[in-house]
Structure formats: structure tokens, C-alpha cells
Write an enzyme that holds these catalytic residues in place. Structure first.
Site, short mmCIF file in Angstrom:
data_model
loop_
_atom_site.label_atom_id
_atom_site.label_comp_id
_atom_site.label_asym_id
_atom_site.label_seq_id
_atom_site.Cartn_x
_atom_site.Cartn_y
_atom_site.Cartn_z
N HIS A 150 23.29 41.15 66.01
CA HIS A 150 22.58 42.44 66.06
C HIS A 150 22.94 43.26 67.29
O HIS A 150 22.14 44.06 67.77
CB HIS A 150 21.06 42.22 65.99
CG HIS A 150 20.62 41.47 64.78
ND1 HIS A 150 20.92 41.87 63.49
CD2 HIS A 150 19.92 40.31 64.65
CE1 HIS A 150 20.42 41.00 62.63
NE2 HIS A 150 19.82 40.05 63.30
N HIS A 170 14.00 40.29 66.36
CA HIS A 170 15.23 40.54 65.60
C HIS A 170 16.35 39.55 65.93
O HIS A 170 16.95 38.99 65.02
CB HIS A 170 15.69 41.98 65.81
CG HIS A 170 16.60 42.49 64.73
ND1 HIS A 170 16.41 42.20 63.40
CD2 HIS A 170 17.69 43.30 64.80
CE1 HIS A 170 17.36 42.80 62.70
NE2 HIS A 170 18.16 43.47 63.51
N VAL A 171 16.66 39.37 67.19
CA VAL A 171 17.70 38.43 67.60
C VAL A 171 17.04 37.07 67.79
O VAL A 171 16.06 36.95 68.55
CB VAL A 171 18.38 38.89 68.90
CG1 VAL A 171 19.44 37.89 69.31
CG2 VAL A 171 18.98 40.27 68.72
N HIS A 172 17.58 36.04 67.13
CA HIS A 172 16.89 34.75 67.09
C HIS A 172 17.25 33.88 68.29
O HIS A 172 17.78 32.78 68.17
CB HIS A 172 17.20 34.04 65.77
CG HIS A 172 16.82 34.86 64.58
ND1 HIS A 172 17.32 34.64 63.32
CD2 HIS A 172 15.98 35.92 64.46
CE1 HIS A 172 16.81 35.53 62.49
NE2 HIS A 172 16.00 36.32 63.16
N ASP A 186 9.06 40.66 61.58
CA ASP A 186 9.67 39.65 60.72
C ASP A 186 8.71 38.48 60.53
O ASP A 186 8.72 37.51 61.30
CB ASP A 186 11.03 39.18 61.25
CG ASP A 186 12.12 40.21 61.01
OD1 ASP A 186 11.83 41.27 60.42
OD2 ASP A 186 13.27 39.96 61.41
N TYR A 211 9.81 36.22 55.80
CA TYR A 211 11.18 36.05 55.30
C TYR A 211 11.21 35.79 53.79
O TYR A 211 12.12 35.15 53.28
CB TYR A 211 11.94 34.95 56.06
CG TYR A 211 12.33 35.42 57.45
CD1 TYR A 211 11.39 35.48 58.46
CD2 TYR A 211 13.63 35.83 57.72
CE1 TYR A 211 11.73 35.94 59.73
CE2 TYR A 211 13.97 36.28 58.99
CZ TYR A 211 13.03 36.35 59.98
OH TYR A 211 13.36 36.80 61.21
N ASN A 231 12.67 44.29 60.04
CA ASN A 231 13.50 44.60 58.87
C ASN A 231 13.15 43.72 57.67
O ASN A 231 13.30 44.13 56.53
CB ASN A 231 15.00 44.47 59.20
CG ASN A 231 15.35 43.13 59.80
OD1 ASN A 231 14.77 42.74 60.81
ND2 ASN A 231 16.29 42.42 59.20
N ASP A 240 9.69 36.94 64.62
CA ASP A 240 10.65 36.38 63.67
C ASP A 240 10.28 34.96 63.29
O ASP A 240 11.11 34.05 63.35
CB ASP A 240 12.06 36.43 64.27
CG ASP A 240 12.49 37.85 64.62
OD1 ASP A 240 11.84 38.46 65.49
OD2 ASP A 240 13.45 38.35 64.03
N HIS A 249 10.87 46.20 67.02
CA HIS A 249 11.57 45.03 66.49
C HIS A 249 13.00 44.87 66.99
O HIS A 249 13.41 43.78 67.40
CB HIS A 249 11.55 45.06 64.96
CG HIS A 249 12.09 43.81 64.35
ND1 HIS A 249 11.47 42.58 64.52
CD2 HIS A 249 13.19 43.56 63.62
CE1 HIS A 249 12.17 41.65 63.90
NE2 HIS A 249 13.23 42.21 63.36
FE LIG Z 1 14.80 41.22 62.25
#
Ligand SMILES: [Fe+2]
Length: 462
Positions: free
Chosen positions: A320, A347-349, A188, A191, A225, A160, A310
Site C-alpha cells: 500500500h 490498512h498496512v498489516h 477493516d 474481511y 476499504n 484490520d 484508514h
Molecule cells: Fe485496508
């Protein structure tokens, strides 16, 4: 006294349903600031007319003797040649690229080149050169050692990433660490889809941003995603279009029918990459492929079995939350039966590391639905903390579930040092610290060769 007994009883009861706080929620609090993208002008193309840019490499076969070299020429298709040679040798070879390009709404890409070079020597440094005559750019990489059970190898782990000032800190920290030999990237990338019409110029700037690492060591790609770029409102119906044009992987070498899921062997590891955003239900191509993949893993050859995907399966962040649940239901029993060592997700930041747990007893009739300690289960690591424009996921569920060993809302990256067939040392580095500092560290013991409990090996330095 009665109150103490009640508290103790409550804790036992809570423990049974596995919500008693057993792990560490880091006391480190990162100053909350918005994540701002670096301006497009921060990433000028390299000097020279039609100079090759956005150079990146990844493994190009199943065992590490091949490399895919990718680059973009903005104006002209040619030159479409890479020249490469051993650092210790003089004999130069050439490989031609295949060239692709695409349109996305009002954007037209440059010419995207992918050249696969094969039959390289193991554990050997190579130079390669792109361009001709007036504009040439030279890089180098080192092939991995021959696949084998006790081959040490060190991976960086990131996800990410995006292209903010925080992303830059993450990348600079990783690049400053001399240990990393290849990157496991959990999805990711640019962006670009956060911009109007998914401004694909952001794919170009991201390619230039990460080039200092991606041109010199392979990044093993996973789709997230933000790679979907599915935008019917602007008549962009083809999922993953920019990503699939720009990032090639050796999926056919593992009998996969899609670049979105594949496997490689590298040194002492077997790495399986899955797609959280492609069908994985029973009878689907990804399901069928994975069912045939696990029996191919020979732990006497590659002791370490690692999965990249992901959307995390074990995530105690409110962001998420439970999104990975349907894939967990489909595949977790296979992961436990096949003793997967580690699962990296993004996915989770924020950052989170689990204990070895499984939740495979549940079925629609028995009501058993709590994760339990399981020595055959993987450790799940969420490392979507590269620092992208969407900011931190700084809201954890309370209390911390017992399966969660360590969690912290900071940006950073990890280093996974595989020592031999039994031991690997793992560190997570938050951006606010200097690179030698590890905010979270632990030994991992191989599930096939040394399936001992690791919980006492953790040395959290908070
Ligand atoms: Fe993501």
C-alpha cells in the site's frame, strides 16, 4: 580515510533527502505462517430462541453522555428494547431501537437494532439488558468522565482485525489488559469481502467474535476499504452497505452529513474520524466538514487532538505504498496548522511509528518534496496489525526513512494512556509477548500545551 570522508559526505547528502537510516527496524522476526480464519462454527449464536447477538456499543453523542447500543435478533424483530440502569441504583429505564435489515446478493441479514440512550451520568457504570422473558443477556459499560483538560483516559488501538487465529490473539491480548476504557478502531473489520459473493455470514461471525469487548466498552469506528463491499459483478452497487447497516456512529452530533466522517469528544480528547474511501477533494462534503471542524477544537477543553483514518500517509512498507498520498496532500497542512497530536491509521498489516514530520512545502513549482522534522506535526502510527486473513505486510522499503522511528512486521495492538493535558504514555504490544511487555513505547507530549521534542523519551525494548 578518503573512503570515510566519502561515506560521511554521502550520509549528509542522503540525510538532506531524508533517506538516511535513523529509526529502528525491529530485529524481531515473526515466524511466517499463513493467517487462517477461525471456522464459522467457532462463533455459535448465543443460546435461546431469537437471542440478541453481535452486541456492540459506541459513543452516542458528542460529549460522552450518550451510548449507541446495537445488536441483532436473527429471527424476529422483537424484542426491540434495551433496559438500562446505574450499577449503584435501582431505577430502570427503557429505550427502543430502530430496526434495519438488508439483503446482499444471496444473503439476508437478521434484524439489526440500534438504540441511542442519552443524558447518562458521566463516569458511571451502567448495566443493560437485551431480550425479554426466557432469553435475556446482560452487559455493562462505564461512561467517560466529564470532558475536561486534565482528565486521564486510556484507549486501546486496533485495526484490520478480521477473524483469524491471529485476530483472536490480538483481541485476547487487548481484553486481558485492564487499562483500556474504549477502543480506537482504524478500519477493516470482518474481511467478509474476501469470500465468494462477500459472504455476509462473516459479518455475523465477526460481530459475535468481538462481542466480549464491543458489548462492554465503546469502539470508535473508522471505515476501511474492506467496508466498501462494492461488487458490481453481483449487482451490489451501494458502497459500505453492510457496514452502514451494522455500525452506527453519532455523526449528526458533529454536524457531519455522513457516518463515514465525524468527531467526538471523550474525556480530554477530541477525536476526528475521516474516510479514506470517500471524496475529500476541495468542495466535497468531507472537505467542507473538516474545514469547519478544526476551528471548533478548543484545546483548553480537550487538549489531545487525535485523527483516525484508514490509509496511512507516512508508510515505509512496500504494501500500500503511497496509497494515502492524495489525502495527505489535501489535508496535511491543516493537521500541522492545528497541531494534531496523533494520527492512527491501519490498512498496512504491520506496525510503524513516525517521528513528528511534515511535508507541506511542496507545490507544483518548487520541487521541495521531502519530509522534514516539524514540532507542530502529528506522530503517525500505522497499526493495521490486527491479524486478518491477508497475512503480514513483511516487506519494508530499504533503507528505513529517517521519519520512521520504529517499524516491525508483527501483529498486535496499542494502549494510549492519557495522563493529563501535557503527557500521554503509549505502548505497542506484539502478540508473541505476554501483555505486560511493550515492544515499542514512548511518551507523547501534547502539541498545544507542551510542544517539546519527544525523541529521547522512546524506550524501544528490542
Ligand atoms: Fe485496508
Amino acid at each position: 580515510m578518503a573512503a570515510m570522508r566519502f561515506t560521511a559526505t554521502l550520509c549528509v547528502l542522503l540525510h538532506i533527502v531524508v533517506i538516511c537510516n535513523a529509526g529502528v527496524t525491529s530485529s524481531y522476526v515473526r515466524k511466517s505462517e499463513p493467517s487462517i480464519d477461525m471456522p464459522v462454527g467457532s462463533f455459535p449464536p448465543p443460546t435461546g430462541n431469537n437471542a440478541p447477538e453481535q452486541v456492540h456499543i459506541t459513543q452516542g453523542d458528542h460529549v460522552g453522555r450518550g451510548v449507541i447500543i446495537s445488536w441483532v435478533t436473527p429471527l424476529l424483530k422483537h424484542p426491540n428494547v434495551v433496559t438500562y440502569w446505574e450499577a449503584e441504583g435501582k431505577h430502570k429505564r427503557r429505550a427502543h431501537s430502530t430496526i434495519t435489515s438488508y439483503r446482499y446478493y444471496n444473503y439476508s441479514s437478521g434484524y439489526i437494532h440500534h438504540a441511542t440512550i442519552r443524558n447518562l451520568k458521566y463516569d458511571t457504570r451502567y448495566f443493560y439488558e437485551l431480550g425479554t422473558h426466557h432469553v435475556t443477556r446482560r452487559f455493562s459499560f462505564t461512561t467517560p468522565p466529564k470532558v475536561g483538560p486534565d482528565v486521564p483516559y486510556t484507549f486501546g488501538v486496533m485495526g484490520d482485525l478480521g477473524q483469524t487465529y491471529d485476530s483472536n490473539q490480538t483481541l485476547e491480548h487487548y481484553v486481558s489488559n485492564p487499562k483500556g476504557q474504549a477502543v480506537l478502531f482504524v478500519g477493516d473489520l470482518s474481511y467478509a469481502d474476501n469470500y465468494p459473493f462477500h459472504d455476509n455470514v462473516k459479518w455475523d461471525t465477526w460481530g459475535r467474535f468481538v462481542e466480549k469487548s464491543t458489548a462492554n466498552q465503546p469502539w470508535i469506528w473508522t471505515a476501511g476499504n474492506h467496508e466498501l463491499d462494492f461488487a458490481p459483478e453481483i449487482e451490489e452497487y451501494e458502497p459500505f452497505k453492510p457496514y452502514l447497516h451494522r455500525y452506527h456512529v453519532p455523526y449528526k452530533a458533529s454536524q457531519s452529513t455522513s457516518p463515514l466522517w465525524y468527531s467526538i469528544k471523550r474525556a480530554s480528547t477530541y477525536i476526528i474520524v475521516l474516510s479514506s474511501y470517500s471524496a475529500y477533494g476541495k468542495y466535497t462534503p468531507q472537505y467542507e466538514w473538516l474545514s469547519q471542524e478544526f476551528p471548533k477544537v478548543n484545546r483548553s477543553e480537550t487538549p489531545w487532538l487525535i485523527v483516525l483514518l484508514h490509509s496511512p500517509w507516512y508508510n515505509s512498507n512496500n504494501y500500500h505504498f503511497m496509497e494515502g498520498e492524495s489525502m495527505r496532500v489535501m489535508f496535511e497542512s491543516w493537521f500541522v496548522e492545528n497541531k494534531v497530536d496523533l494520527v492512527f491509521s491501519g490498512h498496512v498489516h504491520s506496525y510503524e511509528r513516525s517521528d513528528r514530520v511534515s511535508n507541506v512545502k511542496y507545490n507544483i513549482t518548487d520541487g521541495l518534496s521531502a519530509p522534514v522534522k516539524d514540532p507542530s506535526a502529528p506522530v503517525y502510527i500505522t497499526i493495521g496489525d490486527g491479524g486478518n486473513i491477508e497475512g503480514l505486510a513483511n516487506s519494508f522499503t530499504q533503507p528505513q526513512p529517517s521519519y520512521s522511528a520504529y517499524r516491525e512486521a508483527s501483529f498486535g495492538h496499542a494502549i494510549l494512556e492519557i495522563k493529563n493535558r501535557t503527557h500521554a504514555y503509549y505502548t505497542w504490544h506484539r502478540n508473541q509477548d505476554s501483555e505486560p511487555v511493550a515492544a515499542d513505547s514512548t511518551w507523547f507530549y501534547n502539541r498545544f500545551w507542551y510542544p517539546m521534542d519527544e525523541t529521547s523519551s522512546s524506550t524501544n525494548m528490542v
